[in-house]
Structures are given as structure tokens and as C-alpha cells.
Motif scaffolding. Structure first.
Motif, mmCIF file in Angstrom:
data_model
loop_
_atom_site.group_PDB
_atom_site.id
_atom_site.type_symbol
_atom_site.label_atom_id
_atom_site.label_comp_id
_atom_site.label_asym_id
_atom_site.label_seq_id
_atom_site.Cartn_x
_atom_site.Cartn_y
_atom_site.Cartn_z
ATOM 1 N N ARG A 1 7.561 -0.670 1.907
ATOM 2 C CA ARG A 1 6.103 -0.789 1.978
ATOM 3 C C ARG A 1 5.594 -2.203 1.654
ATOM 4 N NH1 ARG A 1 7.974 3.916 0.764
ATOM 5 N NH2 ARG A 1 6.907 5.822 1.454
ATOM 6 N N SER A 2 6.460 -3.076 1.250
ATOM 7 C CA SER A 2 6.004 -4.388 0.774
ATOM 8 C C SER A 2 5.914 -5.418 1.889
ATOM 9 C CB SER A 2 6.956 -4.908 -0.313
ATOM 10 O OG SER A 2 8.220 -5.257 0.231
ATOM 11 N N PHE A 3 4.938 -6.310 1.734
ATOM 12 C CA PHE A 3 4.846 -7.538 2.510
ATOM 13 C C PHE A 3 5.136 -8.654 1.512
ATOM 14 C CE2 PHE A 3 2.627 -4.479 4.973
ATOM 15 C CZ PHE A 3 2.753 -4.859 6.295
ATOM 16 N N ASP A 4 6.106 -9.484 1.824
ATOM 17 C CA ASP A 4 6.731 -10.347 0.816
ATOM 18 C C ASP A 4 6.351 -11.806 1.050
ATOM 19 O OD1 ASP A 4 8.204 -7.896 0.176
ATOM 20 O OD2 ASP A 4 9.309 -8.351 2.014
ATOM 21 N N PHE A 5 5.728 -12.399 0.050
ATOM 22 C CA PHE A 5 5.210 -13.758 0.151
ATOM 23 C C PHE A 5 5.969 -14.705 -0.776
ATOM 24 C CE2 PHE A 5 1.831 -10.995 1.515
ATOM 25 C CZ PHE A 5 1.176 -11.684 2.513
ATOM 26 N N TYR A 6 5.922 -15.970 -0.411
ATOM 27 C CA TYR A 6 6.547 -17.052 -1.173
ATOM 28 C C TYR A 6 5.441 -18.040 -1.514
ATOM 29 C CZ TYR A 6 10.116 -20.784 -1.944
ATOM 30 O OH TYR A 6 10.935 -21.772 -2.449
ATOM 31 N N ALA A 7 5.029 -18.068 -2.775
ATOM 32 C CA ALA A 7 3.991 -18.997 -3.227
ATOM 33 C C ALA A 7 4.672 -20.236 -3.793
ATOM 34 C CB ALA A 7 3.118 -18.341 -4.287
ATOM 35 N N MET A 8 4.242 -21.417 -3.331
ATOM 36 C CA MET A 8 4.958 -22.653 -3.659
ATOM 37 C C MET A 8 3.964 -23.739 -4.054
ATOM 38 S SD MET A 8 7.800 -24.630 -1.353
ATOM 39 C CE MET A 8 6.902 -24.287 0.170
ATOM 40 N N SER A 9 4.182 -24.338 -5.213
ATOM 41 C CA SER A 9 3.321 -25.408 -5.704
ATOM 42 C C SER A 9 4.144 -26.642 -6.028
ATOM 43 C CB SER A 9 2.567 -24.952 -6.964
ATOM 44 O OG SER A 9 1.832 -23.769 -6.724
ATOM 45 N N GLU A 10 3.472 -27.788 -6.006
ATOM 46 C CA GLU A 10 4.163 -29.054 -6.226
ATOM 47 C C GLU A 10 4.593 -29.221 -7.675
ATOM 48 O OE1 GLU A 10 3.775 -33.789 -5.104
ATOM 49 O OE2 GLU A 10 2.294 -32.342 -4.381
ATOM 50 N N ASP A 11 5.827 -29.658 -7.851
ATOM 51 C CA ASP A 11 6.356 -30.078 -9.148
ATOM 52 C C ASP A 11 6.229 -31.598 -9.188
ATOM 53 O OD1 ASP A 11 7.664 -29.980 -11.615
ATOM 54 O OD2 ASP A 11 9.656 -30.033 -10.705
ATOM 55 N N LEU A 12 5.732 -32.145 -10.264
ATOM 56 C CA LEU A 12 5.477 -33.575 -10.344
ATOM 57 C C LEU A 12 6.678 -34.311 -10.929
ATOM 58 C CD1 LEU A 12 1.829 -33.437 -11.759
ATOM 59 C CD2 LEU A 12 2.619 -33.219 -9.392
ATOM 60 N N HIS B 1 0.877 -1.169 0.000
ATOM 61 C CA HIS B 1 0.000 0.000 0.000
ATOM 62 C C HIS B 1 0.912 1.216 0.000
ATOM 63 C CE1 HIS B 1 -2.886 3.029 1.095
ATOM 64 N NE2 HIS B 1 -3.883 2.146 1.074
ATOM 65 N N PRO B 2 0.764 2.119 -0.970
ATOM 66 C CA PRO B 2 1.701 3.253 -1.084
ATOM 67 C C PRO B 2 1.792 4.115 0.161
ATOM 68 C CG PRO B 2 0.357 3.054 -3.054
ATOM 69 C CD PRO B 2 -0.222 2.101 -2.053
ATOM 70 N N LEU B 3 0.745 4.109 0.992
ATOM 71 C CA LEU B 3 0.724 4.997 2.159
ATOM 72 C C LEU B 3 0.950 4.256 3.482
ATOM 73 C CD1 LEU B 3 -2.343 7.236 1.164
ATOM 74 C CD2 LEU B 3 0.089 7.574 0.653
ATOM 75 N N ARG B 4 1.315 2.976 3.402
ATOM 76 C CA ARG B 4 1.490 2.199 4.625
ATOM 77 C C ARG B 4 2.834 1.476 4.595
ATOM 78 N NH1 ARG B 4 -3.202 -0.267 4.585
ATOM 79 N NH2 ARG B 4 -2.476 -2.217 3.648
ATOM 80 N N ARG B 5 3.622 1.597 5.655
ATOM 81 C CA ARG B 5 4.957 0.991 5.703
ATOM 82 C C ARG B 5 4.941 -0.359 6.405
ATOM 83 N NH1 ARG B 5 9.648 4.000 4.853
ATOM 84 N NH2 ARG B 5 9.289 6.126 4.098
ATOM 85 N N ASN B 6 5.905 -1.161 6.041
ATOM 86 C CA ASN B 6 6.167 -2.413 6.741
ATOM 87 C C ASN B 6 7.502 -2.264 7.458
ATOM 88 O OD1 ASN B 6 6.582 -4.993 7.659
ATOM 89 N ND2 ASN B 6 6.662 -5.965 5.646
ATOM 90 N N ARG B 7 7.446 -2.171 8.782
ATOM 91 C CA ARG B 7 8.653 -1.919 9.571
ATOM 92 C C ARG B 7 9.303 -3.198 10.092
ATOM 93 N NH1 ARG B 7 4.736 1.656 13.049
ATOM 94 N NH2 ARG B 7 3.528 -0.137 12.322
ATOM 95 N N SER B 8 8.878 -4.337 9.588
ATOM 96 C CA SER B 8 9.397 -5.613 10.070
ATOM 97 C C SER B 8 10.868 -5.786 9.727
ATOM 98 C CB SER B 8 8.601 -6.772 9.459
ATOM 99 O OG SER B 8 7.228 -6.650 9.736
ATOM 100 N N ILE B 9 11.549 -6.544 10.565
ATOM 101 C CA ILE B 9 12.953 -6.888 10.330
ATOM 102 C C ILE B 9 13.061 -8.286 9.721
ATOM 103 C CG2 ILE B 9 15.172 -7.356 11.426
ATOM 104 C CD1 ILE B 9 14.380 -5.255 13.544
ATOM 105 N N TYR B 10 12.385 -9.243 10.340
ATOM 106 C CA TYR B 10 12.551 -10.621 9.864
ATOM 107 C C TYR B 10 11.315 -11.154 9.156
ATOM 108 C CZ TYR B 10 10.509 -11.566 14.551
ATOM 109 O OH TYR B 10 9.739 -11.573 15.685
ATOM 110 N N GLN B 11 10.129 -10.764 9.551
ATOM 111 C CA GLN B 11 8.869 -10.977 8.830
ATOM 112 C C GLN B 11 8.401 -12.423 8.739
ATOM 113 O OE1 GLN B 11 7.373 -8.710 5.048
ATOM 114 N NE2 GLN B 11 8.517 -10.457 4.248
#
Length: 497
Positions: free
Chosen positions: A363-374, A303-313
């Protein structure tokens, strides 16, 4: 004999095997290609790690088109686990059974979740796992709580958790092998992809140190294993390695291979001889085949107007789409937080100007999306004249695209108008596995359910190469649990009085 057991590799699988066998009192030698990582100015320097590749070895593999690439593997005491995200998830009960996916059906395992449950608990204790077992509805049955409570959410992550719940998701705490106080005392960064030089993470090296305190374990570093020698009786008679420019060999009644999914397969193939013309442990022609590498994307919500102040997240996950797509369709995968991406990390990995990268990262919250490889037979490791080639035939990508799409919708609903995503490529290892898979049929697999080679009775494999399927969660705990199970089997069958 020079030792009772030789273990090749000091990562999660090798270290867990050493821990399992240490109480036996047997002489155990661990051969590690690399050296110990020592504290240095670069170990918390994002530019050095992500921009300069300071800790990466000078090594290239070839892809399916013969093009060279840097595989992103590490050679040091503790192996790749020195840099891992320390996520210690159990495979779900369904992961051990055949599962129908968008692009195929997984083969299932020769063991069930119940066969591994007590070893999962032992591995969680060995790695001092922190978490909350009652938050995730997909968490498999367990006999007790995790050893320690969950690593706490930082304030902005607690707010994120509330937002995700508000749009109907069920966020849960990630089980982590991290002593957060020790980690942060040595630097205000996340641990994800950073080298562990302070024992803040439990990894292959820290577990090996625990094992050494309980048994007769010798760690020999700088040992580049070249081949396995097979005797006329079909057993591994010696391990040949190079150390300080000299060719050496070591013999032991039990040999354990735990060099990683690609390197273990490459060693077996490189050990071909007149009795094993296609490679050691390879009468099935399955060594090197069925390579899997999770389908993964980084997803940044801001969100452009909201910060993420986390260190390790990196403290929560979402498994709402693990068993199906939310509407009764095929499984999509797991979502978890990445370690906090900073401006220098984003600039180094994306090429964005520093000013823009710093603005986004703040400002980002950082996600890791993971799906199965067959598993696919034509996804494979081969070796020619010492050069490793890796052909990865990515599968089940449609499921991954669907997972990222659904995640983006939910994040926008949760109050993040800007959501960006970027898929990981082959230069970012995403839980490589499957190249010496476990199975009950010697014609279709490399090892049995205890990791013992079908072809050579004193050879065991205890790294990610034996996984029949990749599931859609981090494999570290499963590797450790399988190694503990194999170690118990060795103690009962090889060391019995």
C-alpha cells in the motif's frame, strides 16, 4: 611507459574519462579492484540483496568513536554505479554559487553552470538519459532535449502525480539512465539498489564497454591499488597495485584517480613519502577533509484501503522546496520516488515481521527526501595502518527535518492518512563526496577546475571527491560531465601534437 593513461577505478568518473579519451587512440589501462558482476539467482532476490548483503564486500571502516561499521560501498567493474538508482540530474545553476542555508553558506565553485553545460549534454548522450526537460521549473537552461523521452509512469504513479499536482506541487519526470524494457525483461523488480547484470541500466561498466569499442582500452580486474609513486620532478611516476597476491606497478604519463570519494582520499593519504609527508596531492592539508553525504530519509505514504501495484515506481520528483522553503526561507532539498519497496525489502531493512511488512509495502508509495550536507573541515577521512576512519559531522539537518515535515503535510493532503519516515545512517551511502575538492586556490583545494592536482601536474581526479558542494540532487551526471570536461582538457594539453 606501460600505457599512455592509467585510470584507477571503473565507476562513473573513471568510465566517463575512458570514453572521453578513447577517440585519441592512446593506450588506456583501467585498474579495477573488483571483478565483473555476472547474472546469478541473487541479482533480483530482495532477501539476498537487502537482508543478507550478498553483494557487499567484507569490509569495515571506523566512525569518529572508533566503532566499526559496514560502509555499503561496492567493488566491481562499474563500481557503485552497478547498484545506483540511475538518476541523472544536472546540478541547478544556483548550486555553483554560494548559497545561504539554515546552518551555513556553501563556498561556491570555481566554475559556473555555463562552463559545464555542454558536458552535461554530452554526458546525457553517453548515458542514454531518458526524461522530459520542460516539466521541472528548477531545471537549468539547456541547448536541447534529452536523448530519449521519459520512462513512463505506471498507472498508480500517474494517479500519484495527479494527487501531488492537486495539492499545489509541481511533480516532474526523473531523468533516468534506464532502458525499462530491457530491465523488466530480465526481472519484474525496480532497478534502484539492484545490481545491473543485464545492461538495463547505463552505468560505469556499460559506458566503459562503449568506450572500448572506440579506442585502445584495457580493463585489468582484481587490481587493489596500494600507493602512488612520486618522482623527483613532482609527477606521478608509477601506480603500485596488488593482483593475485603479487605486487605490481604500472607507469604512464597521465594518471587518473577515480576510486570514489573515500577510497581516493585514502589512497592519496596512504601514498605519503618523504617528499609528500602528509600524503600525495596534500600540500593544502585538504585531502580527506570536507566529506559530505546527503541528508536523506525514506518517507512512506499509504492509505489502508488503496494498493500500489507498481513494479519500479521511480519516475518522478518534486523540487518545490529546492531553492527555498516555499515561503522565501532557506533551501530544503529534493524529493524523488524510491524504487518500489517490497515486503522482503521492508522486512530486511526495518526488522518488521513479514506479514506486516508485506501489508505496508503493498500500500505504500515510497519517497526519498534529500537535503544538502555542507562541507566541514572536520568531516574527514583518515587512514592509520591501512584502516580507514570516517568522521562525518552531519550538517544542515534542520533543513532536512523541515523538508520531511513539509512533505508529510502535502502527502496527507494528497490522500495518504499514514505517512512514516526513517533517516538513512552512515551504513547507507548517500552520494559521498568532497574529500579532494576543486578550487582555484592551491592552499584551500586539491585540484583545479579540470580535476588536475595542484601538486602533481600529471595526476587528475575525476570522481565525487572533487565536488566542492553536494547540492541536493544525485551527483552521477555531474561526475560524468566533469570527467568528460577533464578528458577534453587532457587531450588538448597532454596529447597535443
Amino acid at each position: 611507459m606501460d600505457a599512455d593513461v592509467v585510470i584507477i577505478g571503473s565507476g562513473i568518473g573513471g568510465a566517463s574519462m575512458a570514453a572521453a579519451l578513447a577517440p585519441s587512440g592512446k593506450r588506456i589501462v583501467v585498474l579495477e579492484r573488483g571483478e565483473r558482476l555476472r547474472p546469478c539467482p541473487q541479482d533480483r532476490d530482495a532477501k539476498a540483496i537487502f537482508g543478507q548483503g550478498y553483494f557487499r564486500p567484507d569490509e569495515t571502516w571506523l566512525d569518529g568513536a572508533g566503532r566499526a561499521f559496514s560502509p555499503g560501498n561496492y567493488y566491481n567493474v562499474g563500481g557503485n554505479s552497478k547498484f545506483y538508482g540511475a538518476v541523472m540530474l544536472r546540478y541547478r545553476e544556483s548550486d555553483f554559487r554560494p548559497i545561504v542555508h539554515m546552518e551555513g553558506t556553501t563556498p561556491g565553485w570555481p566554475i559556473s553552470y555555463a562552463d559545464l553545460a555542454k558536458d552535461y549534454a554530452a554526458a546525457e548522450a553517453l548515458f542514454d538519459v531518458r526524461g522530459a526537460a520542460d516539466e521541472d521549473p528548477t531545471d537549468p537552461g539547456r541547448s536541447g532535449n534529452l536523448p530519449y523521452g521519459a520512462v513512463p509512469d505506471e498507472a498508480d504513479i500517474a494517479d500519484l502525480r495527479r494527487r501531488l499536482k492537486g495539492v499545489g506541487l509541481k511533480p516532474a519526470s526523473l531523468p533516468l539512465a534506464v532502458d525499462i524494457e530491457t530491465w523488466l525483461a530480465n526481472g519484474q523488480t525496480t532497478w534502484d539498489a539492484y545490481p545491473n547484470t543485464c545492461s538495463g541500466k547505463q552505468d560505469g561498466e556499460t559506458v566503459l564497454m562503449k568506450a572500448s569499442a572506440k579506442g585502445r582500452i584495457a580493463l585489468w580486474t582484481g587490481c587493489d591499488v596500494q600507493r602512488l609513486e612520486i618522482g623527483t620532478d613532482g609527477r606521478v611516476s608509477a601506480v603500485h597495485y596488488r593482483q593475485e597476491g603479487r605486487e605490481k606497478r604500472i607507469a604512464a604519463p597521465v594518471v587518473v584517480l577515480a576510486a570514489g570519494a573515500v577510497r581516493s582520499a585514502a589512497l592519496l593519504l596512504s601514498s605519503a613519502n618523504c617528499n609528500c609527508p602528509t600524503g600525495v596531492a596534500n600540500r593544502s592539508d585538504q585531502v580527506g577533509r570536507n566529506f559530505m553525504n546527503h541528508n536523506c530519509s525514506a518517507v512512506l505514504a499509504l492509505h489502508p484501503l488503496r494498493r500500489n501495484r507498481s513494479i519500479y515506481q521511480k519516475t518522478l520528483m518534486v523540487n518545490d522546496y529546492y531553492h527555498d522553503d516555499g515561503e522565501g526561507g532557506a533551501p530544503l532539498g529534493n524529493v524523488q520516488l524510491l524504487g518500489k519497496i517490497t515486503g522482503p525489502i521492508l522486512s530486511a531493512t526495518s526488522g518488521l515481521p513479514s506479514v506486516l511488512a508485506n501489508w505496508i509495502a503493498a500500500r505504500s508509495f515510497d519517497f526519498y527526501a534529500m537535503s544538502e550536507d555542507l562541507p566541514r573541515s572536520d568531516s574527514r577521512v583518515t587512514v592509520k595502518n591501512g584502516q580507514i576512519s570516517l568522521v562525518w559531522q552531519r550538517s544542515n539537518w534542520a533543513a532536512h527535518e523541515a523538508l520531511v515535515k513539509r512533505l508529510k503535510v502535502k502527502l496527507r493532503q494528497a490522500g495518504f492518512p499514514v505517512v512514516l519516515s526513517r533517516a538513512f545512517d552512515r551504513s547507507t551511502p548517500s552520494h559521498q563526496c568532497g574529500t579532494a575538492r576543486m578550487g582555484s586556490d592551491p592552499k584551500q583545494s586539491v585540484v583545479d577546475s579540470f580535476g588536475r592536482s595542484h601538486d602533481h601536474p600529471n595526476l587528475f581526479i575525476t570522481d565525487a571527491s572533487i565536488l566542492p558542494t553536494s547540492a541536493a540532487v544525485n551527483p552521477a551526471l555531474t561526475i560524468a560531465a566533469l570527467a568528460l570536461r577533464a578528458g577534453r582538457h587532457i587531450a588538448e594539453t597532454e596529447f597535443a601534437a
